[in-house]
Design a protein around this motif. Structure first.
Motif, PDB file in Angstrom:
ATOM      1  N   VAL A 248      43.092 -13.440  20.158  1.00 13.78           N
ATOM      2  CA  VAL A 248      44.181 -13.147  19.214  1.00 13.78           C
ATOM      3  C   VAL A 248      45.430 -13.938  19.594  1.00 13.78           C
ATOM      4  O   VAL A 248      46.091 -14.547  18.742  1.00 13.78           O
ATOM      5  N   VAL A 249      45.770 -13.939  20.878  1.00 11.33           N
ATOM      6  CA  VAL A 249      46.955 -14.662  21.365  1.00 11.33           C
ATOM      7  C   VAL A 249      46.838 -16.157  21.077  1.00 11.33           C
ATOM      8  O   VAL A 249      47.788 -16.790  20.598  1.00 11.33           O
ATOM      9  N   SER A 250      45.673 -16.735  21.359  1.00 13.32           N
ATOM     10  CA  SER A 250      45.467 -18.172  21.158  1.00 13.32           C
ATOM     11  C   SER A 250      45.622 -18.555  19.690  1.00 13.32           C
ATOM     12  O   SER A 250      46.274 -19.557  19.366  1.00 13.32           O
ATOM     13  N   LEU A 251      45.036 -17.754  18.794  1.00 19.82           N
ATOM     14  CA  LEU A 251      45.126 -18.037  17.362  1.00 19.82           C
ATOM     15  C   LEU A 251      46.571 -17.947  16.877  1.00 19.82           C
ATOM     16  O   LEU A 251      47.064 -18.833  16.172  1.00 19.82           O
ATOM     17  N   PHE A 252      47.252 -16.883  17.257  1.00 24.37           N
ATOM     18  CA  PHE A 252      48.603 -16.638  16.758  1.00 24.37           C
ATOM     19  C   PHE A 252      49.608 -17.625  17.333  1.00 24.37           C
ATOM     20  O   PHE A 252      50.351 -18.288  16.596  1.00 24.37           O
ATOM     21  N   TYR A 253      49.655 -17.726  18.667  1.00 26.83           N
ATOM     22  CA  TYR A 253      50.649 -18.584  19.303  1.00 26.83           C
ATOM     23  C   TYR A 253      50.383 -20.063  19.043  1.00 26.83           C
ATOM     24  O   TYR A 253      51.321 -20.850  18.887  1.00 26.83           O
ATOM     25  N   GLY A 254      49.109 -20.452  18.986  1.00 23.94           N
ATOM     26  CA  GLY A 254      48.783 -21.853  18.727  1.00 23.94           C
ATOM     27  C   GLY A 254      49.347 -22.319  17.396  1.00 23.94           C
ATOM     28  O   GLY A 254      50.036 -23.348  17.309  1.00 23.94           O
ATOM     29  N   ALA A 255      49.103 -21.537  16.336  1.00 23.56           N
ATOM     30  CA  ALA A 255      49.589 -21.900  15.000  1.00 23.56           C
ATOM     31  C   ALA A 255      51.111 -21.846  14.926  1.00 23.56           C
ATOM     32  O   ALA A 255      51.752 -22.720  14.331  1.00 23.56           O
ATOM     33  N   ALA A 256      51.721 -20.809  15.514  1.00 29.28           N
ATOM     34  CA  ALA A 256      53.182 -20.666  15.473  1.00 29.28           C
ATOM     35  C   ALA A 256      53.878 -21.800  16.219  1.00 29.28           C
ATOM     36  O   ALA A 256      54.906 -22.320  15.765  1.00 29.28           O
ATOM     37  N   MET A 257      53.334 -22.206  17.357  1.00 23.10           N
ATOM     38  CA  MET A 257      53.937 -23.291  18.127  1.00 23.10           C
ATOM     39  C   MET A 257      53.848 -24.624  17.384  1.00 23.10           C
ATOM     40  O   MET A 257      54.786 -25.431  17.422  1.00 23.10           O
ATOM     41  N   ILE A 258      52.725 -24.868  16.714  1.00 20.47           N
ATOM     42  CA  ILE A 258      52.577 -26.103  15.945  1.00 20.47           C
ATOM     43  C   ILE A 258      53.648 -26.189  14.853  1.00 20.47           C
ATOM     44  O   ILE A 258      54.225 -27.247  14.598  1.00 20.47           O
ATOM     45  N   THR A 259      53.942 -25.058  14.221  1.00 21.31           N
ATOM     46  CA  THR A 259      54.919 -25.043  13.128  1.00 21.31           C
ATOM     47  C   THR A 259      56.351 -25.111  13.618  1.00 21.31           C
ATOM     48  O   THR A 259      57.156 -25.902  13.112  1.00 21.31           O
ATOM     49  N   TYR A 260      56.701 -24.292  14.615  1.00 17.06           N
ATOM     50  CA  TYR A 260      58.110 -24.115  14.951  1.00 17.06           C
ATOM     51  C   TYR A 260      58.584 -24.874  16.185  1.00 17.06           C
ATOM     52  O   TYR A 260      59.783 -24.870  16.468  1.00 17.06           O
ATOM     53  N   MET A 261      57.699 -25.520  16.909  1.00 14.12           N
ATOM     54  CA  MET A 261      58.134 -26.246  18.101  1.00 14.12           C
ATOM     55  C   MET A 261      57.955 -27.750  17.974  1.00 14.12           C
ATOM     56  O   MET A 261      58.087 -28.478  18.951  1.00 14.12           O
ATOM     57  N   ARG A 262      57.678 -28.209  16.750  1.00 10.88           N
ATOM     58  CA  ARG A 262      57.657 -29.654  16.505  1.00 10.88           C
ATOM     59  C   ARG A 262      58.964 -30.069  15.835  1.00 10.88           C
ATOM     60  O   ARG A 262      59.487 -29.342  15.001  1.00 10.88           O
ATOM     61  N   PRO A 263      59.492 -31.247  16.168  1.00 16.69           N
ATOM     62  CA  PRO A 263      60.684 -31.736  15.470  1.00 16.69           C
ATOM     63  C   PRO A 263      60.399 -31.889  13.979  1.00 16.69           C
ATOM     64  O   PRO A 263      59.257 -32.122  13.569  1.00 16.69           O
ATOM     65  N   GLN A 264      61.450 -31.750  13.161  1.00 14.15           N
ATOM     66  CA  GLN A 264      61.313 -31.806  11.707  1.00 14.15           C
ATOM     67  C   GLN A 264      60.674 -33.111  11.241  1.00 14.15           C
ATOM     68  O   GLN A 264      59.943 -33.135  10.245  1.00 14.15           O
TER      69      GLN A 264
END
Length: 316
Positions: A248-264
């Motif tokens: 659950v952690v891997s699925l959730f955090y992986g997707a969230a990090m890809i979206t919100y921790m990449r430069p615009q």
């Protein structure tokens, strides 16, 4: 339209959505509808089982019931609106409606970040220090952890919703997304958003990396404790419980990090839509399945509930 200097401010946004009306996209829309119904029923059933079965009245299941509620609210914030826009061919959303969606979405996203960290800490205490577990993870402590998750999530959601909609928006009204996600909305701003994007990046590092660090540290210590166990059955039970949580952690955090921790500059609308669909639809659907299929206590509670229902029908 509202005039501001030489700029014409737009009164509302238009969400372009996830699908067109092609046969393939109609099929994909049908799949998402089924996923939404599975998520609603799965998370609703999980909440019901945890509340009615006394064997599930422990801190682990207390947190799990809140996770199910958050998932249920998260998918309900996104999918019904997207479905109505697709079926009616609309997509128009007011500034206020967009701000409310950003607020709800980011509040629930932040809630889950911290709740998953507290769930990892709960498993660490249960496995590494079982004799003091009931003292450390008392009912009061559990409620404080849940309240803290909601508070951190709400503060993050309020800050981002207010600041995102303070920018002037002119020119195109079209958000190339299926809901008001901050990176997609900021692309329409007719002002310099670089400082705000830096603030969002720092905020997301805190909201994602700090809880993720707690989770990683907890599971590293859990791994050490499990490897020291003499009982093979105890090791197997510990690994079964923790592996479900790690998925659950891997699925959730992986997707969230890809979206919100990449430069615009590295964002593309197609990629953002796919990743967003992952943690707004797929993860809320999978979470109750992951926790229930590998958990004998949950499946036992479900059989007990079904037995009660069948007995009630026979007596009636």
């Amino acid at each position: 339209m509202v005039l501001m200097g030489n700029q014409t401010l737009i009164p509302h946004f238009i969400l372009l959505g996830l699908f067109t009306h092609s046969p393939l996209h109609l099929f994909l829309f049908s799949i998402i509808t089924v996923m939404f119904l599975v998520a609603l029923s799965g998370n609703g059933l999980m909440i019901l089982l945890i509340n009615v079965d006394s064997r599930l009245h422990s801190p682990m299941y207390f947190f799990l019931s809140w996770l199910s509620l958050m998932d249920l609210m998260l998918i309900s914030t996104i999918v019904p609106r997207m479905a109505v826009d697709f079926l009616l061919g609309g997509g128009s959303i007011s500034f206020t409606g967009c701000g409310i969606q950003i607020l709800f979405f980011l509040t629930l996203l932040g809630d889950e970040c911290f709740l998953l960290a507290f769930m990892a800490y709960d498993r660490y205490v249960a496995i590494s220090n079982p004799l003091r577990y009931s003292v450390v993870m008392s009912r009061r402590v559990c409620w404080l952890m849940v309240a803290g998750s909601w508070l951190f999530g709400l503060v993050d959601g309020l800050i981002q919703a207010v600041f995102t909609l303070r920018f002037p928006y002119c020119g195109s009204q079209e958000i190339d997304h299926f809901f008001c996600e901050v990176p997609a909305v900021l692309k329409l701003a007719c002002a310099d958003t670089s400082l705000y994007e830096t603030m969002i990046y720092v905020c997301c590092v805190l909201m994602l990396l700090l809880p993720f660090s707690v989770i990683s540290a907890s599971y590293l210590r859990i791994l050490v404790a499990v490897l020291r166990m003499r009982s093979a059955e105890g090791r197997q039970k510990a690994f079964a419980t923790c592996s479900s949580h790690m998925v659950v952690v891997s699925l959730f955090y992986g997707a969230a990090m890809i979206t919100y921790m990449r430069p615009q500059a590295y964002h593309s609308s197609k990629q953002d839509k796919v990743v967003s669909a992952f943690y707004t639809m797929i993860t809320p659907m999978l979470n109750p399945l992951i926790y229930s299929l590998r958990n004998k206590e949950v499946t036992g509670a479900l059989r007990k509930l079904l037995g009660r229902c069948s007995c009630g029908r026979e007596q009636g």
